[in-house]
Design an enzyme around this catalytic site. Sequence first.
Site, short mmCIF file in Angstrom:
data_model
loop_
_atom_site.label_atom_id
_atom_site.label_comp_id
_atom_site.label_asym_id
_atom_site.label_seq_id
_atom_site.Cartn_x
_atom_site.Cartn_y
_atom_site.Cartn_z
N CYS A 70 -10.46 -3.57 9.39
CA CYS A 70 -11.26 -3.40 10.59
C CYS A 70 -11.98 -4.66 11.05
O CYS A 70 -12.49 -4.71 12.18
CB CYS A 70 -12.29 -2.28 10.39
SG CYS A 70 -13.48 -2.63 9.06
N CYS B 70 0.83 -1.20 0.00
CA CYS B 70 0.00 0.00 0.00
C CYS B 70 0.87 1.25 0.00
O CYS B 70 0.60 2.20 -0.73
CB CYS B 70 -0.93 -0.01 1.22
SG CYS B 70 -1.97 1.47 1.33
#
Length: 358
Positions: free
Chosen positions: A210, A109
């Site tokens: 998450c 990322c």
Amino acid sequence: MEKETILVGLSGGVDSAATAVLLKEQGYHVIGATMLVWDPSLPVPKGEYQKNACLSPEKEDLQEVKEIADRLGIEHVTVDCRDPYRKAVLDNFRLEYACGHTPNPCVLCNSLIKFGVLPNAARKQGIKFDKFATGHYARVCYDEKTGKYLLKKAVDLSRDQSYFLHRLGQIQLSQVLFPLGEKTKPEIREVARAAGLKVADKEDSQDFYCGDYNDLLNFPNKPGDIVTKDGKVVAHHNGIWGYTIGKRKGLGISGQAEPMYVVEINAPKNQVIIGPKKDLYKDTLIATNMSWVCGEPPAEKFDCEIKIRNLHIPARAHVTVQNGEIRAQFDEPQISITAGQSAVLYDGDIVLGGGIIQ
């Protein structure tokens, strides 16, 4: 003289907020940019889920970011990075787990999305800026002797994030600022507090996603055997992606003479291999897909220190470079060298580069 404009990756956390504060105090014109990576097709985790994760529904985070930008009196923009993020990070994440590897999505990322797609896409949106800054704890300096930019560990080693940035190259390093590299976390919280920001006491990000990783993998069950090193079947699994090197709990085994750990994952045979703790120690590794900060390795053979995961204490090793990959021989065996993780090479506090452990 006209002030330089700095685009700051603003996530809603205390580190990126303090970065904007520090740069504004230094006289720069600051623009906050938030990358959108949450794909609406992803399943929203049910019930309580991991807060402050990079990959999560963004509505609440965007409101916090807007409040930060308003408080600091800076412009704020959003940049849609969802499609390249899915292709470069999430697709690779699924592929690696399917192969029995344990990937580190934050490394990809950073190099491909946060320091690649984000600033490039911002420019395509018509946003003009001179440099890009983030709240990473790391340092960049220019070496006059070599004419190269160096990536260094942060002064506060307990916060150092250079491991996640090792794939940044010369062009990227020439265009970035890391204002937090010389500071400690308590100092950064005080910067945010003095600026009147509510995020001054916000807890740190804990993970890249998450919810449960199985939400992202979404693989159908693929039953296989859990075996000892001599091939004895002792239990069964529903998918090798549920296991990683060093795992001990939840193996569904009993009656062993000593505690057993996952010591190997054999994807072609769909097997999880277990063994005693001593079998977790290895003194060599091979890493491919190498990326060198200065564009090339320091030599064909050299000594350095290597981190095999973010929280690993760098260990001395002799490295041989051949055909774009490295073979590292450690001075002392290391525990849980894991395929898919990044091996990052250091010369003192200087990052040499790194690759993917095979």
